[in-house]
Write a protein that holds these residues in place. Structure first.
Motif, short mmCIF file in Angstrom:
data_model
loop_
_atom_site.label_atom_id
_atom_site.label_comp_id
_atom_site.label_asym_id
_atom_site.label_seq_id
_atom_site.Cartn_x
_atom_site.Cartn_y
_atom_site.Cartn_z
N LEU A 1 0.82 -1.21 0.00
CA LEU A 1 0.00 0.00 0.00
C LEU A 1 0.86 1.26 0.00
O LEU A 1 0.59 2.21 -0.74
CB LEU A 1 -0.91 -0.02 1.24
N ARG A 2 1.91 1.27 0.84
CA ARG A 2 2.76 2.48 0.90
C ARG A 2 3.37 2.79 -0.46
O ARG A 2 3.47 3.94 -0.86
CB ARG A 2 3.87 2.29 1.95
N VAL A 3 3.79 1.75 -1.17
CA VAL A 3 4.39 1.95 -2.49
C VAL A 3 3.36 2.45 -3.50
O VAL A 3 3.61 3.38 -4.27
CB VAL A 3 5.06 0.64 -2.97
N VAL A 4 2.15 1.87 -3.47
CA VAL A 4 1.11 2.30 -4.41
C VAL A 4 0.68 3.74 -4.12
O VAL A 4 0.41 4.51 -5.04
CB VAL A 4 -0.09 1.33 -4.36
N ARG A 5 0.66 4.09 -2.85
CA ARG A 5 0.32 5.49 -2.50
C ARG A 5 1.25 6.47 -3.20
O ARG A 5 0.84 7.51 -3.71
CB ARG A 5 0.51 5.70 -1.00
N ILE A 6 2.55 6.15 -3.18
CA ILE A 6 3.52 7.05 -3.81
C ILE A 6 3.34 7.04 -5.32
O ILE A 6 3.37 8.08 -5.98
CB ILE A 6 4.95 6.63 -3.41
N LEU A 7 3.14 5.86 -5.89
CA LEU A 7 2.94 5.79 -7.34
C LEU A 7 1.70 6.57 -7.76
O LEU A 7 1.71 7.27 -8.79
CB LEU A 7 2.81 4.32 -7.78
N GLU A 8 0.67 6.46 -6.98
CA GLU A 8 -0.58 7.15 -7.31
C GLU A 8 -0.38 8.67 -7.23
O GLU A 8 -0.79 9.42 -8.12
CB GLU A 8 -1.66 6.71 -6.33
N ALA A 9 0.29 9.10 -6.16
CA ALA A 9 0.54 10.54 -6.01
C ALA A 9 1.48 11.03 -7.11
O ALA A 9 1.32 12.13 -7.64
CB ALA A 9 1.15 10.81 -4.63
N ALA A 10 2.47 10.22 -7.47
CA ALA A 10 3.42 10.62 -8.51
C ALA A 10 2.72 10.74 -9.86
O ALA A 10 3.02 11.63 -10.66
CB ALA A 10 4.56 9.62 -8.58
N THR A 11 1.79 9.83 -10.10
CA THR A 11 1.03 9.89 -11.35
C THR A 11 0.23 11.18 -11.42
O THR A 11 0.17 11.85 -12.46
CB THR A 11 0.09 8.67 -11.45
N LYS A 12 -0.35 11.54 -10.27
CA LYS A 12 -1.11 12.79 -10.20
C LYS A 12 -0.20 13.99 -10.44
O LYS A 12 -0.54 14.92 -11.16
CB LYS A 12 -1.73 12.86 -8.79
N SER A 13 0.98 13.95 -9.83
CA SER A 13 1.94 15.04 -10.00
C SER A 13 2.37 15.16 -11.46
O SER A 13 2.46 16.25 -12.02
CB SER A 13 3.17 14.80 -9.11
N MET A 14 2.63 14.03 -12.07
CA MET A 14 3.09 14.02 -13.46
C MET A 14 2.05 14.66 -14.37
O MET A 14 2.39 15.37 -15.31
CB MET A 14 3.39 12.58 -13.88
N ALA A 15 0.78 14.41 -14.04
CA ALA A 15 -0.29 14.98 -14.85
C ALA A 15 -0.39 16.49 -14.68
O ALA A 15 -0.91 17.20 -15.55
CB ALA A 15 -1.62 14.32 -14.50
N SER A 16 0.11 16.99 -13.55
CA SER A 16 0.06 18.44 -13.33
C SER A 16 1.46 19.04 -13.42
O SER A 16 1.81 19.94 -12.65
CB SER A 16 -0.62 18.74 -11.99
N HIS A 17 2.29 18.51 -14.31
CA HIS A 17 3.60 19.09 -14.61
C HIS A 17 4.52 19.21 -13.40
O HIS A 17 5.22 20.20 -13.25
CB HIS A 17 3.44 20.44 -15.29
#
Lengths: 345, 345, 345, 345
Positions: free
Chosen positions: C316-332
């Motif tokens: 879960l901790r790893v997926v949390r970071i991946l999910e947040a990073a995906t969100k960040s990537m979408a917002s430059h």
């Protein structure tokens, strides 16, 4: 369908079984080993394969067309000869036999019976060595030297020296990639563990041309090295088998000879030696597993009665050099002449 | 103040001048070379240094205490002997002379006059080789082998073979780091360019112990290699001079001998050879320029009348091996015995 | 005896089967895949294993205690949840699920039923990463940065970006070796092939301390790189997974702070920064196969009801970071805060 | 004859003097530094050069046509502006100034007076970077990414961050080799030593095309790395400045897009991504010293009134990015837009 029996299920035998399984039109009927725990392990993975500790069971099975022998070197001759006499073709681990005489007798027997004798010179079936042969024949010009270092912290063999264990690879590669055959050999080595064979050795191969070949093998090195330098009059090659992808690098480097300026030549009457340092090129290599294509070739030879790339004669040439090198090592590096090769190349 | 004259301003001379400039208490009075364009270049950089193409001018200058000789090998003896006879100590490029007899005469002459003869074995003043010596003496146990590869696409020398040009470095390092002295030498090599000296050579040094030493030198290699492997009963070393910072790596690796299990030993009466693969350690090295500390030592010796680390005897020992190796190379690798070393180690 | 079913027999499935076979006390009863040609291949090697394309057959088999799921990420949640509901423990390929919510639900479900959820964070079971953890906790001092480069010419995944495919390894390693948990993440990336996910990405992990973590992943690199640099106040580490044996190098290097000399400090009021360059050390590593010890641990957990090193919470901790990073990537590259971790470390 | 004055004789100044000495038609009249021990050292080596600690002496000397400024960044503008106003052309260490405004004013002043402003972007004068530019423009196709790692255990600068010290090299190289100019920049970094500038930083350059550029610079790395990966639609490059001779490697690698088979495309409507792994090629590079050819070009520009490759505008473009990146770093990586470049490329 070609029927196969595998003799010896130690270090290399499992690779033979696995790769024979992937050759179309092949069935592995038997695996033979004296160690029952080895066979138990096999049974788990390949329940369709029959196991035995009696070699004769395999020889008596008419479904078996050929046997692959992966046992200690000292047993190669006896096992292969029995197999040939039972009408089976043979695929023998390197080195093919422990003596040249044994190799000659195997070749003769197979010849008489129209059977195939192949030796497992695996490296010559790699993409790297195949490319190396092309480059040597097309691009390098006159070959000046072939220098190989093959060292690591390795398994001591109790029955053969490091030369018969490691240098055999270099000799089989040279036999394949170099047009020339050595005229003589000298070797030095040392056994650092009492009662054991030599664990370090240096071989010099002498040729009837400008070529000089040298091999360093060592079971007691702190690091693993698998590097061959080859110099030609036109180009040079580094073959590093540990490089993940750029195993072969071709350097457009060498020397140039120019007549010196008049004034200088009056004094020295010599050529000026210049240097040429050009581009480097690393060709993409075929990365399919060597053993697979080697076994496919062997099976095709068994079916068609043709000779494999590494036939008995190739095995014999390598054993001749190892035998002469062993003799040289015993006499502190004296040059030992090799017999003129009567087998056409 | 120690007064210095430098003879020869070709490849190495400028390094000598530059480094002598940085030794406190030294003054470079003269540089001598036959090529006026060389001296013109010097004048621009070091206007305070007097230039000449007449060696005698330097010998006649009472301010000059010592001369550094960086000329072709064939001229070392004559120039150094003249200098000694003029009362000057000498620092001579490696190899110290072209023959052992010449080296013996220089040592004798210097001895009689109480002057210093030093040979420029630069490598033994590097942090790497000093550390290597420590490790060999303290950590490696019994030394099994010393294997050096020193190859590159190099400047052909017209007057000396690759052995006198490159192997001299390995011989000087071995002379410094190994406790043992070789008993005999054998060598093979080849000249690929007509009329030129050998450009590739392999040397074997034979010792009265388990040690085996081997050197591969080559002016025609596509890549530069400067790698020495040293195996001992306790540890092993890789000394790679091209590594930017981790030149010396010490491996806690080797073999172990255990009596085999009873049942096995009944059958084979042998020891089981095991492997030890432990940590690797790369000590931080002193990175100050070797030539600087070497010249400081020489100057201190001139002032105090003591002997440098690489004295005439060290130079002689190296030339003896080179001379014997040359003889061996001419007779296709025959083992050539070395004279018992009378100079105490 | 623990009974196992393996779901998915593509790239990773065969490794799971082979390694489960070597865990004592385990029996692989089933392998499930939708591709019949895959199953045919399996049958040849493992005739004792039953094959099916119907997952429910496995869930209904009372001999099966646990299933290992090696299918595309998008299917992990559904399959794992079904298995848990059927009373089977689950071992799920990384990343554990496609969303944090899915991971939370799996953890909750397993918790309620007393079953084990493990995620296949293979790297944390390697000798290199276990040693890395030791060194970070004992020797490095305060951790300043963690920088990983994980690039190669890689298989494009159609369903997940390079971040979910490659950075997941770095995140799972960091989760294991670093004491600290990131506070926020930012990421940038790009998809160079129209209609495909991002093939290059850069992640920054932000912590509540001096630590800074950065990951570069790339499917379009000309060479393979797997190198992590870790800097601490006392020592520094290079972890290079492509090194054959010296994967972990510990450098006794860093900076020192000294008050400047009085005169200088009057002018500048600052500390003088010095450098410390000491020895390097490469510990010998455990080389046993990571997946084998990982599966042994999982089986032991299934038997005893304990939690594995990489449990659902780690996934879960790893997926949390991946999910947040995906969100960040979408917002430059905007900084995206991570939820405070409620699961105790 | 072009007369030169050198301002600052610290780390880089001696290299400037030595290289100016080798440019034909140049005379170094003056060296200025505030540290008398530095000047004493110079006097020993170059007695013909006049020394001073008063910059105005140089400006007042009519023999001086140009000054080379190798002082701390914060002083560049003031010194260069004074020189221009005194009618001297200027060659300024990188980065050209501490702010974009300063760079603009220098360009304007030089323009008005018909003088030359050059910035010392040394790398773009190396054989490696010149070859890199050729390859990027001719062979790579559309550029996908430019990724540079420039880290080592480095000298902390007290006045500028690692970005202004190290990333400036990457920015100057990109400015030279890439056709495109960045649209925006974001950066993150950290200062691990209290009171000191950032010692680690990551920069992202954003472009109006598929190109993505990233730079990692670090003064606290255990090892030195100077590696740039560049991916294009046709080929890829590794530029490793620490490789002794093969600094540039061009890989014929990439992806291929094929329409999927009908049946598959019905299901997924997507392209199949394939891989192309071909030969590698390392061109021979010009190995002459970059600074020498750079200073020759500068001197030729001073004589002819033409613009150097790295003119004031190039210096300005690099400082613009550094300034924006510094702003981004202060706001935790926010994207900072760059002004549209009015100076034609």
């Amino acid at each position: 369908m070609v029927g196969i029996g595998v003799i010896g299920y130690g270090y290399w035998g499992p690779n033979l079984v696995r790769n024979f399984y992937d050759v179309p039109g092949v069935q592995v009927h038997w695996v033979c080993d004296l160690r029952t725990e080895r066979l138990a392990r096999l049974r788990l993975r390949y329940p369709a394969v029959e196991i035995t500790d009696d070699f004769n069971q395999i020889l008596n099975d008419p479904r078996v067309d050929a046997v692959a022998i992966a046992t200690p070197v000292s047993t190669h001759f006896k096992l292969a000869m029995q197999a040939l006499r039972a009408g089976k073709s043979v695929f023998v681990e390197k080195p093919i036999t422990a003596t040249t005489q044994q190799a000659e007798r195997l070749i003769e027997e197979a010849d008489r019976r129209g059977l195939v004798v192949a030796v497992d010179h695996t490296f010559i079936h790699t993409g790297a060595v195949k490319k190396l042969r092309d480059i040597i024949q097309k691009d390098l010009g006159e070959i000046y030297y072939y220098d190989s270092v093959r060292v690591n912290l390795g398994l001591f063999q109790h029955d053969v020296s490091v030369m018969w264990d490691l240098a055999v690879h270099d000799l089989s590669i040279m036999d394949y990639v170099l047009g020339a055959r050595p005229r003589a050999v000298s070797a030095t080595g040392m056994a650092h563990v009492a009662g054991q064979p030599e664990n370090i050795a240096y071989l010099n191969l002498h040729f009837d041309c400008k070529l000089m070949a040298h091999v360093h093998v060592n079971w007691l090195a702190p690091v693993k090295v698998r590097r061959t330098l080859i110099g030609g009059s036109n180009k040079m090659v580094v073959y590093d088998d540990l490089e993940p992808s750029e195993k072969i690098k071709v350097y457009d480097r060498g020397i140039t000879l120019d007549p010196m300026a008049p004034k200088a030549s009056e004094r020295k009457k010599q050529m000026r030696i210049g240097y040429r340092a050009g581009d480097m090129f690393a060709p993409q290599l075929d990365v399919s597993e060597a053993l697979g294509s080697e076994l496919s070739e062997f099976v095709a030879c068994v079916e068609s009665g043709t000779q494999p790339t590494a036939d008995g004669a190739a095995g014999l040439r390598v054993v001749r050099i190892l035998e002469a090198a062993t003799k040289s090592m015993a006499s502190h590096g004296a040059v030992v002449e090799l017999p003129k090769d009567l087998v056409p190349a």
